[in-house]
Design a protein around this motif. Structure first.
Motif, short mmCIF file in Angstrom:
data_model
loop_
_atom_site.label_atom_id
_atom_site.label_comp_id
_atom_site.label_asym_id
_atom_site.label_seq_id
_atom_site.Cartn_x
_atom_site.Cartn_y
_atom_site.Cartn_z
N ALA A 139 -6.15 -9.68 -6.27
CA ALA A 139 -5.12 -8.63 -6.19
C ALA A 139 -4.04 -8.99 -5.18
O ALA A 139 -2.84 -8.79 -5.44
N ASN A 140 -4.42 -9.52 -4.02
CA ASN A 140 -3.43 -9.95 -3.02
C ASN A 140 -2.49 -11.01 -3.59
O ASN A 140 -1.27 -10.93 -3.42
N LEU A 141 -3.08 -12.01 -4.25
CA LEU A 141 -2.28 -13.13 -4.76
C LEU A 141 -1.41 -12.69 -5.94
O LEU A 141 -0.29 -13.19 -6.11
N VAL A 142 -1.93 -11.76 -6.74
CA VAL A 142 -1.13 -11.24 -7.86
C VAL A 142 0.09 -10.49 -7.33
O VAL A 142 1.19 -10.61 -7.88
N ASP A 173 -8.18 -16.98 -14.96
CA ASP A 173 -9.51 -17.59 -14.88
C ASP A 173 -9.87 -17.63 -13.39
O ASP A 173 -9.31 -18.43 -12.63
N LYS A 174 -10.78 -16.75 -12.99
CA LYS A 174 -11.11 -16.60 -11.57
C LYS A 174 -12.20 -17.58 -11.15
O LYS A 174 -13.21 -17.70 -11.83
N PRO A 175 -12.02 -18.26 -10.03
CA PRO A 175 -13.10 -19.10 -9.52
C PRO A 175 -14.20 -18.26 -8.88
O PRO A 175 -14.00 -17.07 -8.59
N GLY A 177 -0.75 -17.81 -3.20
CA GLY A 177 -1.77 -18.83 -3.40
C GLY A 177 -1.89 -19.15 -4.87
O GLY A 177 -1.12 -18.66 -5.71
N ASP A 178 -2.85 -19.99 -5.20
CA ASP A 178 -3.00 -20.48 -6.57
C ASP A 178 -3.69 -19.45 -7.46
O ASP A 178 -4.71 -18.85 -7.08
N LEU A 179 -3.15 -19.26 -8.65
CA LEU A 179 -3.76 -18.45 -9.70
C LEU A 179 -3.83 -19.30 -10.96
O LEU A 179 -2.86 -19.98 -11.32
N THR A 180 -4.98 -19.30 -11.63
CA THR A 180 -5.11 -20.01 -12.90
C THR A 180 -4.78 -19.05 -14.03
O THR A 180 -5.59 -18.20 -14.40
#
Length: 298
Positions: free
Chosen positions: A113-116, A94-96, A79-82
């Motif tokens: 953590a999942n997306l990382v 930068d976490k939403p 998924g998207d990570l900023t």
């Protein structure tokens, strides 16, 4: 291709044991055990050696850490990570709001953590997500992740030495009278809850500095825009300390705030300062407030 994380050092002492040099280079005993038994490697001038090897000044030492395994409860997702900053050692995001840092029973998927872990998989990185600075699910802003267990060890040392600095901005109920104040009040788990914390004598030491940026009215209700400097990192520290002060965060219904203005606690990590764990280079990152908090300020 070998995707294991490797660091290189140059010996600067004649006749020193490799074990002693590794200790000076801040390689932990836990890491050395993993290197020995789980697929790591120690080399001197390209030749495999053990920790009893005697070094000569100028020797070129390689420390290869074993591949890391994710815990069973940490699924790989994409998924998207900023991304604010990234190199071989750390990742600053930068976490939403409304996204967990780590999975929980209530929110088992789509956490940072999942997306990382999914992002690391795409990079071919044999590692898992090591959270250095964690944010509550409804808190937005900057957080830091170590790419390897050794980097996590180094950032942990930095945190214990108060060498990682975080500033937050928040909107709280009521007009905070003092322009600046330090809240030094121990925080512990509330006896009647598995989630809530409170100020209590047998809690852990906690220290927050509060600076008033603006006092104003929202729908005829007095509120204050504040900047907060964390000197410790207790769970819910800012939320508990501001409620203890009599000024709970707007939107923080767990600690006495109201959600009629915003659907989460109005709290954002606006800056993160640290030294790079490997180079020692000063790093400073900033983040603008989310739109929902900016709207309240306007």
């Amino acid at each position: 291709m070998d995707t294991r994380f490797t660091l290189h050092f140059v010996a600067d002492k004649e006749g020193q044991l490799l074990r002693e040099a590794l200790q000076e280079w801040r390689i932990s005993k836990k890491a050395l055990t993993a290197i020995k038994f789980d697929g790591g490697l120690l080399t001197v001038n390209g030749v495999e050696r053990n920790v009893r090897h005697v070094l000569q000044e100028g020797d070129y030492v390689g420390v290869t850490f074993p591949p890391e395994e994710r815990s069973d409860g940490l699924a790989i997702e994409h998924g998207d990570l900023t991304i604010v900053f990234e190199d071989d050692a750390i990742l600053v995001l930068d976490k939403p709001a409304h996204q967990s840092t780590i999975p929980s029973r209530e929110h088992p998927t789509k956490s940072i953590a999942n997306l990382v872990c999914g992002y690391f998989e795409q990079q071919g990185l044999a590692s898992t997500a090591h959270i250095v600075t964690r944010l509550d699910r409804d808190t937005s802003g900057l957080l830091c992740i170590a790419k390897h267990a050794h980097i996590h060890h180094l950032t942990g040392l930095a945190q214990r030495s108060r060498n990682i600095s975080r500033q937050y901005e928040a909107i709280v109920h009521g007009h905070v009278e003092q322009n600046f104040q330090s809240i030094v009040a121990p925080i512990g788990r509330k006896v009647t809850s598995i989630i809530e914390r409170e100020v209590r004598e047998d809690g852990q030491y906690a220290h927050t500095d509060v600076t008033v940026l603006k006092r104003f009215l929202l729908d005829a209700e007095p509120v204050t825009y504040v900047r907060l400097q964390l000197h410790t990192g207790r769970t819910h520290q800012i939320r508990v300390h501001m409620a203890y002060l009599g000024h709970p965060l707007v939107g923080d219904d767990l600690y006495g705030g109201s959600r009629h203005l915003i659907d989460r606690q109005a709290l954002h990590c606006v800056s993160l300062s640290m030294e790079h764990p490997l180079t020692g280079r000063p790093l400073h990152f900033t983040s603008m407030l989310n739109e929902d908090m900016q709207r309240l300020l306007k």
